[in-house]
Design a protein around this motif. Sequence first.
Motif, PDB file in Angstrom:
ATOM      1  N   UNK A 301      79.584 -15.711  14.990  1.00 39.97           N
ATOM      2  CA  UNK A 301      78.791 -16.799  14.418  1.00 39.97           C
ATOM      3  C   UNK A 301      79.275 -17.163  13.016  1.00 39.97           C
ATOM      4  N   UNK A 302      79.566 -16.128  12.218  1.00 42.27           N
ATOM      5  CA  UNK A 302      80.025 -16.383  10.851  1.00 42.27           C
ATOM      6  C   UNK A 302      81.400 -17.040  10.849  1.00 42.27           C
ATOM      7  N   UNK A 303      82.281 -16.596  11.725  1.00 45.08           N
ATOM      8  CA  UNK A 303      83.624 -17.171  11.790  1.00 45.08           C
ATOM      9  C   UNK A 303      83.571 -18.620  12.278  1.00 45.08           C
ATOM     10  N   UNK A 304      82.715 -18.880  13.255  1.00 46.22           N
ATOM     11  CA  UNK A 304      82.580 -20.255  13.742  1.00 46.22           C
ATOM     12  C   UNK A 304      82.034 -21.161  12.652  1.00 46.22           C
ATOM     13  N   UNK A 305      81.060 -20.680  11.901  1.00 47.01           N
ATOM     14  CA  UNK A 305      80.510 -21.470  10.796  1.00 47.01           C
ATOM     15  C   UNK A 305      81.581 -21.766   9.755  1.00 47.01           C
ATOM     16  N   UNK A 306      82.414 -20.773   9.468  1.00 49.67           N
ATOM     17  CA  UNK A 306      83.491 -20.963   8.501  1.00 49.67           C
ATOM     18  C   UNK A 306      84.465 -22.044   8.971  1.00 49.67           C
ATOM     19  N   UNK A 307      84.833 -22.000  10.241  1.00 48.45           N
ATOM     20  CA  UNK A 307      85.741 -23.008  10.791  1.00 48.45           C
ATOM     21  C   UNK A 307      85.108 -24.398  10.728  1.00 48.45           C
ATOM     22  N   UNK A 308      83.823 -24.487  11.090  1.00 41.12           N
ATOM     23  CA  UNK A 308      83.150 -25.789  11.085  1.00 41.12           C
ATOM     24  C   UNK A 308      83.074 -26.376   9.685  1.00 41.12           C
ATOM     25  N   UNK A 309      82.778 -25.532   8.711  1.00 42.89           N
ATOM     26  CA  UNK A 309      82.682 -26.013   7.333  1.00 42.89           C
ATOM     27  C   UNK A 309      84.025 -26.507   6.806  1.00 42.89           C
ATOM     28  N   UNK A 310      85.096 -26.000   7.372  1.00 48.59           N
ATOM     29  CA  UNK A 310      86.440 -26.429   6.965  1.00 48.59           C
ATOM     30  C   UNK A 310      86.924 -27.632   7.770  1.00 48.59           C
ATOM     31  N   UNK A 311      86.065 -28.150   8.621  1.00 44.47           N
ATOM     32  CA  UNK A 311      86.422 -29.336   9.390  1.00 44.47           C
ATOM     33  C   UNK A 311      87.019 -29.054  10.747  1.00 44.47           C
ATOM     34  N   UNK A 312      87.056 -27.795  11.171  1.00 43.41           N
ATOM     35  CA  UNK A 312      87.649 -27.430  12.461  1.00 43.41           C
ATOM     36  C   UNK A 312      86.540 -27.214  13.485  1.00 43.41           C
ATOM     37  N   UNK A 313      85.819 -28.260  13.808  1.00 43.26           N
ATOM     38  CA  UNK A 313      84.644 -28.127  14.666  1.00 43.26           C
ATOM     39  C   UNK A 313      85.032 -27.799  16.108  1.00 43.26           C
ATOM     40  N   UNK A 314      86.108 -28.378  16.588  1.00 38.25           N
ATOM     41  CA  UNK A 314      86.527 -28.076  17.959  1.00 38.25           C
ATOM     42  C   UNK A 314      86.870 -26.598  18.100  1.00 38.25           C
ATOM     43  N   UNK A 315      87.556 -26.063  17.105  1.00 33.22           N
ATOM     44  CA  UNK A 315      87.908 -24.648  17.131  1.00 33.22           C
ATOM     45  C   UNK A 315      86.660 -23.768  17.032  1.00 33.22           C
ATOM     46  N   UNK A 316      85.676 -24.200  16.224  1.00 35.47           N
ATOM     47  CA  UNK A 316      84.436 -23.436  16.073  1.00 35.47           C
ATOM     48  C   UNK A 316      83.672 -23.360  17.393  1.00 35.47           C
ATOM     49  N   UNK A 317      83.556 -24.479  18.078  1.00 36.52           N
ATOM     50  CA  UNK A 317      82.867 -24.493  19.369  1.00 36.52           C
ATOM     51  C   UNK A 317      83.602 -23.622  20.375  1.00 36.52           C
ATOM     52  N   UNK A 318      84.914 -23.701  20.380  1.00 36.96           N
ATOM     53  CA  UNK A 318      85.722 -22.896  21.297  1.00 36.96           C
ATOM     54  C   UNK A 318      85.481 -21.411  21.064  1.00 36.96           C
ATOM     55  N   UNK A 319      85.420 -21.004  19.808  1.00 36.61           N
ATOM     56  CA  UNK A 319      85.193 -19.601  19.466  1.00 36.61           C
ATOM     57  C   UNK A 319      83.841 -19.117  19.995  1.00 36.61           C
ATOM     58  N   UNK A 320      82.808 -19.943  19.846  1.00 36.29           N
ATOM     59  CA  UNK A 320      81.484 -19.544  20.310  1.00 36.29           C
ATOM     60  C   UNK A 320      81.419 -19.450  21.835  1.00 36.29           C
ATOM     61  N   UNK A 321      82.023 -20.390  22.517  1.00 31.97           N
ATOM     62  CA  UNK A 321      82.047 -20.336  23.977  1.00 31.97           C
ATOM     63  C   UNK A 321      82.717 -19.049  24.453  1.00 31.97           C
ATOM     64  N   UNK A 322      83.825 -18.696  23.819  1.00 27.94           N
ATOM     65  CA  UNK A 322      84.549 -17.481  24.196  1.00 27.94           C
ATOM     66  C   UNK A 322      83.714 -16.238  23.936  1.00 27.94           C
ATOM     67  N   UNK A 323      83.078 -16.181  22.787  1.00 25.32           N
ATOM     68  CA  UNK A 323      82.337 -14.997  22.385  1.00 25.32           C
ATOM     69  C   UNK A 323      81.164 -14.705  23.307  1.00 25.32           C
ATOM     70  N   UNK A 324      80.557 -15.761  23.860  1.00 28.51           N
ATOM     71  CA  UNK A 324      79.407 -15.582  24.738  1.00 28.51           C
ATOM     72  C   UNK A 324      79.796 -15.693  26.217  1.00 28.51           C
ATOM     73  N   UNK A 325      81.105 -15.532  26.498  1.00 31.47           N
ATOM     74  CA  UNK A 325      81.629 -15.489  27.867  1.00 31.47           C
ATOM     75  C   UNK A 325      81.241 -16.732  28.661  1.00 31.47           C
ATOM     76  N   UNK A 326      81.299 -17.879  27.995  1.00 32.65           N
ATOM     77  CA  UNK A 326      80.999 -19.153  28.633  1.00 32.65           C
ATOM     78  C   UNK A 326      82.299 -19.851  29.022  1.00 32.65           C
ATOM     79  N   UNK A 327      82.234 -20.805  29.937  1.00 29.54           N
ATOM     80  CA  UNK A 327      83.459 -21.484  30.362  1.00 29.54           C
ATOM     81  C   UNK A 327      84.181 -22.134  29.185  1.00 29.54           C
ATOM     82  N   UNK A 328      85.495 -22.216  29.246  1.00 28.93           N
ATOM     83  CA  UNK A 328      86.262 -22.821  28.153  1.00 28.93           C
ATOM     84  C   UNK A 328      86.069 -24.328  28.122  1.00 28.93           C
TER      85      UNK A 328
END
Length: 352
Positions: A301-328
Amino acid sequence: MTLPTLGVVIVTFNAADVVLDCLESLLAADGVRLDIVVVDNASNDTTIADLRDWAAGTRPYTVPDTMPFALGVAPKPVPLQVSGPRGPQNSGHHLTLIETGLNGGFAAGVNRGLAELAARPGIDRFWILNPDSAVPPATPRAFATCAAGDFSLLGGRVLYYDKPGMIQIDGGTINRNTGVTGNISLFRKHAETAAPSVADMDFITGASMVASRTFYNAAGPMPEEYFLYYEEVDWAQRCKSKPLAYCPEAIIYHRAGASIGSPTQDRLASPFSIYFKHRARLMFMRRYFPARLPIALVYSLAKAAQLALRGHRREAVTLLLASFNLPPPAHVRAKLSEDAARRAFAKHRVKI
């Protein structure tokens, strides 16, 4: 004089732009016989055609100006055989090509190559090497003869290909709270950095890792369920009775993330890399440190927030999906064939 023998496994997937540099550098190895097995995971570029034409001598090879060390061109043709016992060879080295017909992931390709080499007598060390590497002539003999005792996995120094004076990794560490891995000696100067202490290592990087036959026989093949990332981290957990080892003379130059977009000093990881790395991290934590899984998820969650704050929202969402074993996300899923996706997600209850 009988030369030492070293088995080599190289797994390729769309590696046409790098694999010939790797093979040419291996064929230049001194004082050792290499039994090289290239396992292709269903490349859809020109990897196979280029490799066959190169071996036949119909595709000229030129050493790139960027090669970090002096390298001659191996005489052609180079005998290239399919799976099975060693065939006749014209030089001290032997080259086998296995086409799997399926991208089953990194470990699946490695295991196919290990099984091939393990069936051949006289090979006690198996070197797993990335195709986007270049190998100085002395390194294979160093790995084959390093007095490492009764080791499980043996590593050396990995330098950046495009920054040859800079270290990428000397060995790996694991944060047992988050599952995050670290690179010993990362970004340090090669000439000024001493060899690391093996006591500080938790694993050996899969980019350049030698497994002993005794370890392979005891631990079994590399775990395939991760598909990408953490396979070598998990494998190293199985070597408690045999230590890791390090060979200071064994150096390779690595292009770092050439095929799947792994991060470098100058580049954020690709969404594809982010998805599989963080999915693998949480899989590893569930297997070995389940009580600390909440901490690992907080890190996500913290890493995704960091990515989003830096403007990398697509990467942040991807990280969360992976972490919770959700489809890519679709842009990650699109990079896998139907067969590869089934292999990647079949054991994780992820709908594709």
